[in-house]
Design a protein around this motif. Structure first.
Motif, short mmCIF file in Angstrom:
data_model
loop_
_atom_site.label_atom_id
_atom_site.label_comp_id
_atom_site.label_asym_id
_atom_site.label_seq_id
_atom_site.Cartn_x
_atom_site.Cartn_y
_atom_site.Cartn_z
N MET A 71 0.83 -1.20 0.00
CA MET A 71 0.00 0.00 0.00
C MET A 71 0.86 1.26 0.00
N ARG A 72 1.97 1.21 0.72
CA ARG A 72 2.90 2.35 0.71
C ARG A 72 3.40 2.61 -0.71
N LEU A 73 3.74 1.54 -1.40
CA LEU A 73 4.23 1.67 -2.77
C LEU A 73 3.13 2.20 -3.71
N ILE A 74 1.92 1.69 -3.52
CA ILE A 74 0.81 2.14 -4.37
C ILE A 74 0.54 3.63 -4.16
N VAL A 75 0.52 4.06 -2.91
CA VAL A 75 0.28 5.48 -2.60
C VAL A 75 1.39 6.35 -3.20
N LEU A 76 2.64 5.94 -2.99
CA LEU A 76 3.77 6.73 -3.47
C LEU A 76 3.81 6.77 -5.00
N GLU A 77 3.56 5.63 -5.63
CA GLU A 77 3.62 5.59 -7.09
C GLU A 77 2.40 6.25 -7.73
N THR A 78 1.29 6.29 -7.00
CA THR A 78 0.13 7.04 -7.49
C THR A 78 0.44 8.54 -7.45
N TYR A 79 1.16 8.96 -6.42
CA TYR A 79 1.62 10.36 -6.37
C TYR A 79 2.46 10.67 -7.60
N PHE A 80 3.35 9.77 -7.95
CA PHE A 80 4.19 9.94 -9.14
C PHE A 80 3.33 10.01 -10.40
N ASN A 81 2.37 9.10 -10.51
CA ASN A 81 1.50 9.06 -11.70
C ASN A 81 0.66 10.34 -11.84
N ILE A 82 0.14 10.81 -10.70
CA ILE A 82 -0.63 12.06 -10.73
C ILE A 82 0.26 13.23 -11.12
N LEU A 83 1.49 13.21 -10.62
CA LEU A 83 2.45 14.26 -10.96
C LEU A 83 2.76 14.24 -12.46
N CYS A 84 2.81 13.06 -13.04
CA CYS A 84 3.02 12.95 -14.49
C CYS A 84 1.83 13.52 -15.25
N LEU A 85 0.62 13.27 -14.75
CA LEU A 85 -0.58 13.83 -15.39
C LEU A 85 -0.55 15.36 -15.31
N ILE A 86 -0.19 15.88 -14.15
CA ILE A 86 -0.10 17.33 -13.97
C ILE A 86 0.94 17.92 -14.93
N THR A 87 2.06 17.18 -15.08
CA THR A 87 3.13 17.64 -15.97
C THR A 87 2.62 17.79 -17.40
N LYS A 88 1.84 16.81 -17.84
CA LYS A 88 1.33 16.85 -19.22
C LYS A 88 0.31 17.96 -19.43
N LEU A 89 -0.32 18.40 -18.34
CA LEU A 89 -1.33 19.46 -18.44
C LEU A 89 -0.76 20.84 -18.14
N PHE A 105 9.33 15.88 -8.44
CA PHE A 105 9.88 14.58 -8.83
C PHE A 105 11.08 14.22 -7.95
N CYS A 106 11.89 15.20 -7.60
CA CYS A 106 13.01 14.96 -6.68
C CYS A 106 12.48 14.43 -5.35
N PHE A 107 11.39 15.02 -4.88
CA PHE A 107 10.78 14.59 -3.62
C PHE A 107 10.31 13.14 -3.72
N PHE A 108 9.73 12.78 -4.86
CA PHE A 108 9.29 11.40 -5.06
C PHE A 108 10.45 10.43 -4.96
N PHE A 109 11.53 10.70 -5.69
CA PHE A 109 12.67 9.79 -5.68
C PHE A 109 13.29 9.70 -4.28
N PHE A 110 13.28 10.81 -3.56
CA PHE A 110 13.78 10.81 -2.18
C PHE A 110 12.93 9.88 -1.31
N LEU A 111 11.61 10.02 -1.40
CA LEU A 111 10.71 9.17 -0.62
C LEU A 111 10.83 7.70 -1.02
N GLN A 112 10.96 7.44 -2.31
CA GLN A 112 11.04 6.07 -2.82
C GLN A 112 12.28 5.36 -2.29
N ILE A 113 13.43 6.01 -2.41
CA ILE A 113 14.69 5.38 -2.00
C ILE A 113 14.77 5.25 -0.48
N THR A 114 14.43 6.33 0.25
CA THR A 114 14.49 6.25 1.71
C THR A 114 13.50 5.22 2.24
N GLY A 115 12.36 5.09 1.56
CA GLY A 115 11.37 4.09 1.96
C GLY A 115 11.92 2.68 1.83
#
Length: 276
Positions: A71-89, A105-115
């Motif tokens: 669930m942690r991964l799903i939440v974090l990766e959904t944040y990434f996916n939403i960020l990608c959608l925002i980027t395209k818009l 995106f830097c924040f995402f990679f930080f959370l992903q690796i530290t997690g």
């Protein structure tokens, strides 16, 4: 005669294991490629794949072992996916927009690796930490050598000057293999989880948007697993996509230790060769 019959049945099981693994791998490749292709075709397809399917699936989720980690991964990766959608818009040609999204995106990679590293420390998976640190350093080096986010003519998302560099993708593959066959060796000899994530990596590796393709497909695969739990040993039958020889990685310490040490050394050497 009973001995011969046993050998015949054993050979049949081996053939069945290999054939179903190949078929499942082929289907996984097609499925992951389909996800990436749909996301590139339309932002509405990408919205459906990354957000709407999650919303519809949540009531169907089944709790299994390490459910909280998934669930942690799903939440974090959904944040990434939403960020990608925002980027395209977003009007990313405007510097302030581009810089803001860059930091997100830097924040995402930080959370992903530290997690991942925090989880490995909690599980005392000490042999997995060096390769995770190597991946972390590789991502930092990538960020230091570029900045900004861009959308290609094919509707692909690239970070920090372009697609992820080759050395980083190689280290990521080594890190992924360690996760699949060492950290999560309890799932073996069932290969369904390993197969779908390796397929996801291959599709991402052959794209021009490595991390977007990889995380988009990976998050989708996590969601599906929470619904139908394809990681179970008896999913599709005990011999379906299950190679008996991989049982050794679960039962014999020398197997997984040799593998994890080899993967760690290769990752560190790849990182050093890039830095030198």
């Amino acid at each position: 005669m009973p001995y011969l019959r046993t050998n015949v049945n054993k050979n049949k099981n081996v053939y069945y294991q290999i054939i179903t693994s190949i078929l499942f791998f082929s289907l996984a490749l097609i499925y992951c490629q389909g996800i990436v292709s749909l996301a590139q075709r339309s932002i509405w397809f990408e919205l459906s794949i990354s957000v709407l399917i999650l919303i519809v699936s949540i009531p169907l989720f089944k709790k299994t072992e390490n459910f909280s980690e998934i669930m942690r991964l799903i939440v974090l990766e959904t944040y990434f996916n939403i960020l990608c959608l925002i980027t395209k818009l977003s009007p990313i040609e405007i510097p302030i927009w581009s810089k803001t999204i860059d930091y997100c995106f830097c924040f995402f990679f930080f959370l992903q690796i530290t997690g991942f590293i925090t989880s490995q420390i909690k599980k005392k998976a000490w042999f997995s930490i060096p390769i995770s640190l190597a991946l972390s350093i590789a991502i930092i080096l990538w960020r230091l050598n570029g900045s900004g986010v861009r959308i290609t003519n094919n509707n692909e998302i690239q970070f920090w000057g372009g697609n992820a560099p080759e050395f980083l993708q190689i280290i990521y593959l080594l890190w992924l293999l360690n996760i699949l066959f060492v950290e999560h060796r309890s799932l073996l000899p069932k290969l369904t989880v390993a197969i779908v994530h390796i397929a996801s990596f291959i599709i991402a590796y052959n794209s021009n948007e490595f991390f977007h393709a990889r995380i988009l497909t990976a998050s989708h695969l996590f969601i599906i697993n929470c619904v139908i739990i394809y990681k179970k040993q008896d999913w599709g039958g005990i011999y379906f996509s299950s190679i008996s020889h991989f049982e050794n990685f679960k039962k014999k310490r020398i197997y997984y230790l040799t593998l994890t040490v080899s993967l760690n050394v290769l990752a560190i050497l790849t990182l050093i060769s890039y830095m030198v």
